[in-house]
Design a protein around this motif. Structure first.
Motif, mmCIF file in Angstrom:
data_model
loop_
_atom_site.group_PDB
_atom_site.id
_atom_site.type_symbol
_atom_site.label_atom_id
_atom_site.label_comp_id
_atom_site.label_asym_id
_atom_site.label_seq_id
_atom_site.Cartn_x
_atom_site.Cartn_y
_atom_site.Cartn_z
ATOM 1 N N LEU A 95 0.822 -1.209 0.000
ATOM 2 C CA LEU A 95 0.000 0.000 0.000
ATOM 3 C C LEU A 95 0.857 1.262 0.000
ATOM 4 O O LEU A 95 0.398 2.319 -0.425
ATOM 5 C CB LEU A 95 -0.910 0.030 1.234
ATOM 6 C CG LEU A 95 -1.933 -1.093 1.355
ATOM 7 C CD1 LEU A 95 -2.618 -1.022 2.709
ATOM 8 C CD2 LEU A 95 -2.944 -1.020 0.233
ATOM 9 N N TRP A 96 2.070 1.154 0.503
ATOM 10 C CA TRP A 96 2.960 2.308 0.656
ATOM 11 C C TRP A 96 4.275 1.999 -0.045
ATOM 12 O O TRP A 96 5.232 1.547 0.568
ATOM 13 C CB TRP A 96 3.220 2.599 2.136
ATOM 14 C CG TRP A 96 1.995 2.965 2.885
ATOM 15 C CD1 TRP A 96 1.254 2.159 3.691
ATOM 16 C CD2 TRP A 96 1.356 4.234 2.910
ATOM 17 N NE1 TRP A 96 0.194 2.844 4.200
ATOM 18 C CE2 TRP A 96 0.228 4.128 3.749
ATOM 19 C CE3 TRP A 96 1.627 5.451 2.303
ATOM 20 C CZ2 TRP A 96 -0.623 5.201 3.985
ATOM 21 C CZ3 TRP A 96 0.784 6.510 2.541
ATOM 22 C CH2 TRP A 96 -0.320 6.375 3.374
ATOM 23 N N ARG A 152 -7.629 3.842 1.388
ATOM 24 C CA ARG A 152 -6.463 3.306 0.672
ATOM 25 C C ARG A 152 -6.528 1.784 0.613
ATOM 26 O O ARG A 152 -6.268 1.179 -0.427
ATOM 27 C CB ARG A 152 -5.175 3.756 1.348
ATOM 28 C CG ARG A 152 -3.916 3.201 0.696
ATOM 29 C CD ARG A 152 -2.682 3.666 1.435
ATOM 30 N NE ARG A 152 -2.363 5.042 1.144
ATOM 31 C CZ ARG A 152 -1.550 5.424 0.155
ATOM 32 N NH1 ARG A 152 -0.981 4.531 -0.608
ATOM 33 N NH2 ARG A 152 -1.299 6.687 -0.059
ATOM 34 N N ASP A 161 -9.384 0.642 -1.761
ATOM 35 C CA ASP A 161 -9.098 0.908 -3.165
ATOM 36 C C ASP A 161 -7.968 0.038 -3.715
ATOM 37 O O ASP A 161 -7.701 0.067 -4.914
ATOM 38 C CB ASP A 161 -8.740 2.382 -3.360
ATOM 39 C CG ASP A 161 -9.925 3.305 -3.143
ATOM 40 O OD1 ASP A 161 -11.072 2.810 -3.117
ATOM 41 O OD2 ASP A 161 -9.704 4.516 -2.979
ATOM 42 N N SER A 162 -7.316 -0.727 -2.858
ATOM 43 C CA SER A 162 -6.188 -1.549 -3.285
ATOM 44 C C SER A 162 -6.673 -2.825 -3.972
ATOM 45 O O SER A 162 -7.857 -3.152 -3.961
ATOM 46 C CB SER A 162 -5.317 -1.917 -2.080
ATOM 47 O OG SER A 162 -5.970 -2.896 -1.290
#
Length: 87
Positions: free
Chosen positions: A13-14, A61, A64-65
């Motif tokens: 995610l990051w 987040r 939406d991944s």
């Protein structure tokens, strides 16, 4: 769902966020990273958002991944648990 999978999913995610690597306990690394995220410690103190706004942003987040539904639920659950422990 094991802690290494959760940490790997969180990392996905990051993309540009530096997290501990190596032999550290994945549970601890994940908890510290999420707590820092919710406290907005990666932002300058004058522009930090409150933890409620950060939680909403994190959930968006995650949703939406492209992670699996089970992984999304597990990560959101961890976010809520940590959210409840911080002041």
């Amino acid at each position: 769902m094991n802690s290494k999978d959760l940490l790997q999913s969180y990392r996905s995610l990051w993309k540009n966020r530096a997290l501990a690597t190596g032999e550290e306990n994945p549970d601890i690394v994940l908890m510290i990273a999420i707590e820092k995220e919710l406290r907005d410690e990666n932002a300058h103190p004058r522009v930090r958002k409150d933890k409620q706004k950060k939680l909403i942003a994190a959930i968006k987040r995650i949703n939406d991944s492209s992670l699996s539904s089970d992984m999304k639920v597990a990560l959101i659950d961890i976010h809520f648990k940590i959210f409840d422990t911080i002041d």
